[in-house]
Design a protein around this motif. Sequence first.
Motif, PDB file in Angstrom:
ATOM      1  N   PHE A 200       0.699  -1.187   0.074  1.00  0.00           N
ATOM      2  CA  PHE A 200      -0.188   0.038  -0.123  1.00  0.00           C
ATOM      3  C   PHE A 200       0.898   1.311  -0.111  1.00  0.00           C
ATOM      4  O   PHE A 200       0.522   2.314   0.489  1.00  0.00           O
ATOM      5  CB  PHE A 200      -0.898  -0.019   1.297  1.00  0.00           C
ATOM      6  N   SER A 201       2.093   1.088  -0.752  1.00  0.00           N
ATOM      7  CA  SER A 201       2.880   2.389  -0.596  1.00  0.00           C
ATOM      8  C   SER A 201       2.990   3.254  -1.828  1.00  0.00           C
ATOM      9  O   SER A 201       3.529   4.065  -2.159  1.00  0.00           O
ATOM     10  CB  SER A 201       4.456   1.990  -0.325  1.00  0.00           C
ATOM     11  N   ASN A 202       1.814   2.797  -2.723  1.00  0.00           N
ATOM     12  CA  ASN A 202       1.761   3.513  -4.004  1.00  0.00           C
ATOM     13  C   ASN A 202       0.121   3.619  -4.313  1.00  0.00           C
ATOM     14  O   ASN A 202      -0.293   2.743  -4.960  1.00  0.00           O
ATOM     15  CB  ASN A 202       2.617   2.589  -5.107  1.00  0.00           C
ATOM     16  N   LEU A 203      -0.486   4.455  -3.583  1.00  0.00           N
ATOM     17  CA  LEU A 203      -1.840   4.906  -3.835  1.00  0.00           C
ATOM     18  C   LEU A 203      -1.748   6.033  -4.777  1.00  0.00           C
ATOM     19  O   LEU A 203      -1.206   6.625  -4.880  1.00  0.00           O
ATOM     20  CB  LEU A 203      -2.297   5.223  -2.404  1.00  0.00           C
ATOM     21  N   PRO A 204      -3.047   6.067  -5.364  1.00  0.00           N
ATOM     22  CA  PRO A 204      -3.421   7.166  -5.969  1.00  0.00           C
ATOM     23  C   PRO A 204      -3.046   8.638  -5.364  1.00  0.00           C
ATOM     24  O   PRO A 204      -2.409   9.402  -6.143  1.00  0.00           O
ATOM     25  CB  PRO A 204      -4.801   7.136  -6.423  1.00  0.00           C
TER      26      PRO A 204
END
Length: 550
Positions: A200-204
Amino acid sequence: MPPATKRKRGEGQWALGYREPLNKNEENKKNDDGLNVRRRIIDIYSKAGFDSIDPADLRGRMRWYGLYTQRRPGIDGGKTGALPDEELDDRYFMMRVRIDGGQLDGPQLRAIADIATTYARGTADITDRQNIQYHWIRIEDVPAIWERLESVGLSTMEACGDTPRVVIGCPLAGIAEDEVIDATPQIAEVHERYVGSPEFSNLPRKFKTAMSGCTAHCTVHEINDVAFVGTVNAAGEAGYQVFAGGGLSTNPMFAKSLGVFVRPEQAHEVWKGVISIFRDYGYRRLRHRARIKFLMADWGPERFREVLEKEYLGYELPDGPEPAAPLPRRDHVGIHRQKDGNYYVGFAPRVGRVNGELLGVIADLAERYGSGRTRTTAEQKMVILDVPEEDTESLADALAEHDLQVRPSTFRRQTMACTGIEYCKLAIVETKQRAMDLVDELEKRLPDFEQPLTVNVNGCPNACARIQVADIGLKGQLVVDENGDQVEGFQIHLGGAVGASFGKKVRGLKTTSAGLTDYVERVVRRYDEQRRDGESFAAWTDRADEADLK
């Protein structure tokens, strides 16, 4: 091709196959995970200095560890947005320490205080998401700061960036006499399982969470991306209702209830499902639409729940009741009994502005009169826990000696301010000192006014200080004064209320910064004169003549 058959341009949703970056931010994240910047800070940047920092890290990935460059001093608000980043950037950083649930023990608060004094020129602000924010941080000192924080179980990891940011919770979790459920275990489980995970370290964009069983609804669940709110089902079991899709900024929306009942042991799974929907279906093409609220607005809560259950949970959630209505004041200021017979003492710094020395004093007082445990609140306030009843007034007196009010005026209690032009590169006007001056002056001019009234002061349109849900919301902008000169001022929003209504803008209603106190005094006096018994400021603004609002 006829318009009806034209393929709608992709929003960059991964779940629909759009994996190629559609803007610079998405490209930076694809090139390297933001979490990887930690090693470069430790091994390279802290040793070689500011000039060695890769621009993609400086203005992008360093946010994954709570670091933003702060505004270079002396650049006026008219140049915000007009100058390139390298001209706005100072060679110092703002650093945000995440405090999940707002919970601090004695050693943690002392570490925060020591860091402020040693590395941040004494600066420390309590944010409206329960964090502590420093300024004047040098890149050379960041590894030592991290070491000190991590030695007491704190960090700056994912305090900023397109990540799951701090999970806010009730500062009285586990101790309030009337709480529906203690969310502390659920907050800890989400933090331990998912914060810092590449999953979850690349969310929009950013993702804000609240988890609470507080009857006052102090975590303002209505304006979070996801919120778990304590409720009791028909069988008498305590669990959570889930809200999703809330947020303010330039396009405010209240979160929608999913109509479910989540048992405590399911909470981390449901949280994972909701953030996964955001990661996979969230809009990544346009930065200003890359929040879960836009997806919720397009889907609606029924479809959102269906996707959550079928694609991510693999089971259906039972229907659940809505939580009870919030209390009139959502904070925890004052002296109140805990369920164990001790008392908590909530107090109000001036718009969240404290400093290292003052935090050290608070740590001393918490140890002398309580157990050493303190809490930050989502209203830029603090609470000392576990105080014997006979010591509460002595503690209140000791706090007052340091201008920390346990029984503050309405204006001190319910005024918030963002960072403002003093340090923020997005700001147009000064906020913290302006708000402190406003409080001081209103206390002199209206010493007997006691009605609940929120005044939120923001330095730009981004609503960090929640202007749209304040009784009086002040959005910083440049205005023209009576001499025709462009000066700092505010657009005024009136009658906002969390979960109920967004403040309305009266045509042409603006004030210069210099004229702000006169305006607020005028409108508050009119409300006090015209209000019906028990009538809130928001309700009065709905029926008041427009002339009385100016």
